[in-house]
Design a protein around this motif. Structure first.
Motif, PDB file in Angstrom:
ATOM      1  N   CYS A 102      -2.862  13.231  -1.374  1.00 15.59           N
ATOM      2  CA  CYS A 102      -1.602  12.486  -1.269  1.00 15.59           C
ATOM      3  C   CYS A 102      -1.843  11.075  -0.727  1.00 15.59           C
ATOM      4  O   CYS A 102      -1.231  10.096  -1.206  1.00 15.59           O
ATOM      5  CB  CYS A 102      -0.617  13.236  -0.375  1.00 15.59           C
ATOM      6  SG  CYS A 102       0.029  14.763  -1.109  1.00 15.59           S
ATOM      7  N   TRP A 162      -1.118   7.589  -2.791  1.00 16.75           N
ATOM      8  CA  TRP A 162      -0.299   6.509  -2.229  1.00 16.75           C
ATOM      9  C   TRP A 162      -1.004   5.163  -2.373  1.00 16.75           C
ATOM     10  O   TRP A 162      -0.397   4.154  -2.741  1.00 16.75           O
ATOM     11  CB  TRP A 162       0.009   6.821  -0.772  1.00 16.75           C
ATOM     12  CG  TRP A 162       0.820   5.766  -0.094  1.00 16.75           C
ATOM     13  CD1 TRP A 162       2.098   5.366  -0.384  1.00 16.75           C
ATOM     14  CD2 TRP A 162       0.394   4.952   1.004  1.00 16.75           C
ATOM     15  NE1 TRP A 162       2.509   4.368   0.459  1.00 16.75           N
ATOM     16  CE2 TRP A 162       1.482   4.090   1.329  1.00 16.75           C
ATOM     17  CE3 TRP A 162      -0.779   4.877   1.755  1.00 16.75           C
ATOM     18  CZ2 TRP A 162       1.399   3.166   2.364  1.00 16.75           C
ATOM     19  CZ3 TRP A 162      -0.857   3.955   2.790  1.00 16.75           C
ATOM     20  CH2 TRP A 162       0.219   3.106   3.085  1.00 16.75           C
ATOM     21  N   GLN A 184      -0.137   1.732  -4.814  1.00 22.83           N
ATOM     22  CA  GLN A 184      -0.069   0.365  -4.293  1.00 22.83           C
ATOM     23  C   GLN A 184      -0.963  -0.587  -5.082  1.00 22.83           C
ATOM     24  O   GLN A 184      -0.981  -1.789  -4.806  1.00 22.83           O
ATOM     25  CB  GLN A 184      -0.487   0.345  -2.816  1.00 22.83           C
ATOM     26  CG  GLN A 184       0.511   1.029  -1.887  1.00 22.83           C
ATOM     27  CD  GLN A 184       0.052   0.980  -0.434  1.00 22.83           C
ATOM     28  OE1 GLN A 184      -1.144   1.007  -0.145  1.00 22.83           O
ATOM     29  NE2 GLN A 184       1.012   0.902   0.487  1.00 22.83           N
TER      30      GLN A 184
END
Length: 503
Positions: A209, A213, A217
């Motif tokens: 996870c 993330w 980005q």
């Protein structure tokens, strides 16, 4: 209790006329069958073999070794279900589907040792037990416990490298704790395995996870250049594979405990088929996540990649990463010792190791002597070795025997073509793994020869010095009976073929 053990030892030496002998010359009780014949170890005449499925009407000799059976008062019980089987595999490794076929053909404990006995005979099987008992399994546990200690100490030392002495002491404490768990109860050992494997998968999800993330980005620069750099030579690739494949080692751990698996013909291949894709998927996603947060060079230079990842991604919760790794490695070490003790148990039961290593605790039904033996050797390796040196020696030696196991499967396709195979792997898989094994063993020797490789080969064949007099010729020093009795009384253990005197 000690008096009963002493009585049992004396009874084994002075058995009545109704006793027969097993394949090591030991006295075992006989039982009367329905047709009046007498067989050792509780097996009955015509039902001890099965009819050959080729239709010739000939009797097929079963592959399972004599020893621990449900008819024995003291035996290893079948307590491992499908979930525990998957946990044992996921908790320690990944590997070849060929072991699913080998494990369902012969449901005796011992993994490669049992398969070498079937395919090649006692001498190669002894060499495997010799090397695995004294080097492979103990070094595997030592490596994992050192990794556990490195991360555990790392959490409390942030400004400098962890002191080596402290790391080694923590590793020794971990070995003692795992030994206690596995000697105390099989159920407790598997409960620890199941819980720590579940916790390990939770940690994997956190890493994945966090990486996802970072990717969202737009941090993909390290992935696009992950494989930049000069092409290494063939020997360097093989040596690099030692460390890489170390992470995947453990596919055979469930095969060491086949006698304790519920419905092994179904649960063993199912465990492997679930465990292998699960671990492969986890490893791939974890490495992508790491590359989303750091470059390949930073991963190489980091002493603890997961800690570096946590510091960059988790912020104040960075402490979760060393905790997760310690949980993961503790579970791996637990599974490794669980399997290693069963190798001692199976090989010594056949006369390939000291008799005491095949004995089981009279109440807890755990192979305590084998577990203690492995833990002592692993402790010595922790005190005198490093992770990198142990991995190189372990990997070179292990792949010799992994290749031997693949060859054993191919050989038995021809020597035992009609033997039942609840799971039959496509022949291309063992052939490919055999070729890879030859490459991993031969390439470093020819490309970058080192004296350590010669030492490893000499150590393997040095086992013949002990095999010929003590196994082939059956010589036993006179003092060994006293040594065996002493450890029986000390550890409260008995052979699995004991008479019903503890009921």
């Amino acid at each position: 209790m000690r008096d009963k053990i002493s009585q049992l030892f004396c009874l084994q030496k002075n058995t009545c006329k109704n006793n027969s002998t097993d394949n090591r010359g030991h006295n075992v009780p006989t039982k009367a069958t329905s047709n009046g014949t007498m067989c050792a170890n509780g097996t009955e005449g015509p039902e001890a073999t099965e009819t050959d499925s080729s239709g010739t009407g000939r009797m097929r000799k079963p592959l399972e070794r004599n020893g621990s059976t449900q008819n024995d008062t003291v035996h290893l019980e079948r307590r491992l279900g499908l979930f525990s089987g998957v946990a044992l595999i996921v908790g320690t490794m990944i590997g070849a589907l060929a072991y699913a076929e080998l494990g369902t053909m012969n449901t005796s404990s011992g993994a490669e040792w049992a398969y070498f006995m079937d395919a090649y005979g006692p001498a190669p099987a002894f060499l495997f037990s010799w090397v695995s008992t004294l080097v492979l399994k103990p070094s595997q546990m030592a490596i994992i416990c050192l990794s556990f200690a490195q991360y555990a100490v790392e959490a409390f030392v942030t400004e400098c490298d962890p002191p080596r002495g402290v790391v080694k002491m923590v590793a020794l404490v971990a070995i003692v704790m795992i030994l206690f768990v596995n000697c105390y109860s099989v159920n407790l050992g598997m409960a620890v395995q199941n819980v720590f494997t579940a916790a390990k998968l939770v940690a994997v999800v956190i890493v994945i996870c966090g990486g996802a993330w970072k990717l969202l980005q737009g941090n993909t620069q390290h992935l696009s250049h992950a494989f930049d750099g000069p092409m290494p030579n063939i020997g360097a690739i093989a040596t690099a594979f030692y460390t890489g494949l170390w992470a995947y080692d453990g596919w055979n751990n469930l095969n060491y405990v086949t006698e304790e698996i519920k419905n092994p013909s179904k649960n063993l291949p199912r465990s492997i088929m679930i465990g292998i894709p699960l671990v492969t998927l986890c490893y791939a996603l974890i490495n992508i996540s790491y590359l989303a947060a750091m470059s390949a060079q930073e991963m190489i230079e980091s002493e603890a990649v997961a800690v570096t990842f946590g510091n960059r991604i988790l912020g104040a919760l960075a402490w979760l990463m060393p905790l997760s790794v310690t949980v993961s490695t503790f579970g791996s070490a637990n599974g490794t010792l669980f399997a290693a003790g069963r190798l001692c148990f199976a090989a010594s039961r056949e006369g390939h190791l000291l008799d005491i290593l095949s004995y089981v605790h009279v109440r807890r039904l755990t192979p305590a002597p084998g577990l203690i033996f492995h833990s002592l050797i692993a402790s010595a390796m922790v005190l005198h070795g490093t992770i990198d040196s142990l991995i190189d020696f372990f990997s070179f030696t292990a792949w010799i025997f992994y290749g031997g196991a693949m060859l054993a499967l191919i050989v038995m396709r021809y020597t035992k073509p009609n033997h039942p195979r609840p799971y039959k792997v496509p022949i291309v898989i063992p052939v490919v793994v055999l070729i890879i094994s030859v490459y991993l063993v031969a390439a470093p020797i020819f490309q970058t020869p080192r004296i350590e490789y010669l030492y490893a080969l000499l150590f393997i064949f040095a086992g013949l010095i002990f095999y010929v007099p003590f196994v082939k010729l059956g010589m036993t020093p006179r003092f060994m009976n006293k040594v065996t009795l002493f450890f029986q009384l000390l550890l409260e253990v008995v052979p699995t073929s004991s008479m019903a005197m503890f009921e």
